[in-house]
Design an enzyme around this catalytic site. Structure first.
Site, short mmCIF file in Angstrom:
data_model
loop_
_atom_site.label_atom_id
_atom_site.label_comp_id
_atom_site.label_asym_id
_atom_site.label_seq_id
_atom_site.Cartn_x
_atom_site.Cartn_y
_atom_site.Cartn_z
N THR A 49 -103.73 70.77 -53.17
CA THR A 49 -103.84 71.57 -51.96
C THR A 49 -103.63 70.67 -50.76
O THR A 49 -104.03 69.51 -50.77
CB THR A 49 -105.23 72.23 -51.87
OG1 THR A 49 -106.21 71.22 -52.06
CG2 THR A 49 -105.41 73.31 -52.91
N GLY A 50 -102.96 71.19 -49.77
CA GLY A 50 -102.70 70.40 -48.57
C GLY A 50 -101.40 69.61 -48.66
O GLY A 50 -101.02 68.96 -47.70
N CYS A 51 -100.70 69.63 -49.77
CA CYS A 51 -99.41 68.94 -49.89
C CYS A 51 -98.28 69.91 -49.54
O CYS A 51 -98.28 71.03 -50.01
CB CYS A 51 -99.19 68.41 -51.30
SG CYS A 51 -100.08 66.91 -51.65
N VAL A 52 -97.36 69.43 -48.75
CA VAL A 52 -96.20 70.26 -48.39
C VAL A 52 -95.04 70.02 -49.31
O VAL A 52 -94.87 69.01 -49.88
CB VAL A 52 -95.74 70.04 -46.93
CG1 VAL A 52 -96.16 71.19 -46.06
CG2 VAL A 52 -96.22 68.74 -46.37
#
Length: 110
Positions: free
Chosen positions: A107-110
């Site tokens: 989560t939080g990775c683009v």
């Protein structure tokens, strides 16, 4: 887009993450690593195995900041820093290492 491992077709999503986490094996990890231009060493496996244990315990793939802190606690300060982890996984320690470990995208990775 599936990857071929030992004559088996392993399903991955459009970014190369495993669709079924149960498809993971060291051979699958090596094949994903090859596609990521990562030559797996003992240090890479240490991080990959750490991530798999972390995921088993918390049911989530850690973001890079959490990963760095947790690795520092368990494996020592010299390994629990961004510079070391980026040397192993240049395209992002959390993102790339989780992919090789057969885990979902953190989560939080683009």
């Amino acid at each position: 887009m599936p990857i071929e491992v030992n004559g088996n077709s392993i399903e991955t999503d459009e970014e190369g993450y495993l669709v079924n986490l149960s498809d993971w094996s060291e051979d699958v990890a090596n094949e994903i690593a090859k596609g990521e231009n990562v030559d797996m060493t003992e240090n890479h496996w240490e991080v990959v195995n750490f991530l798999r244990s972390y995921y088993d315990e918390y049911q989530i793939a850690p973001a890079v900041r959490v990963l760095t802190k947790a690795i520092g606690k368990q494996l020592g300060e010299e390994k629990g820093n961004s510079k070391y982890l980026y040397e192993l996984f240049p395209y992002g320690p959390a993102k790339q290492a989780c992919k090789i470990a057969g885990l979902p995208k953190p989560t939080g990775c683009v």
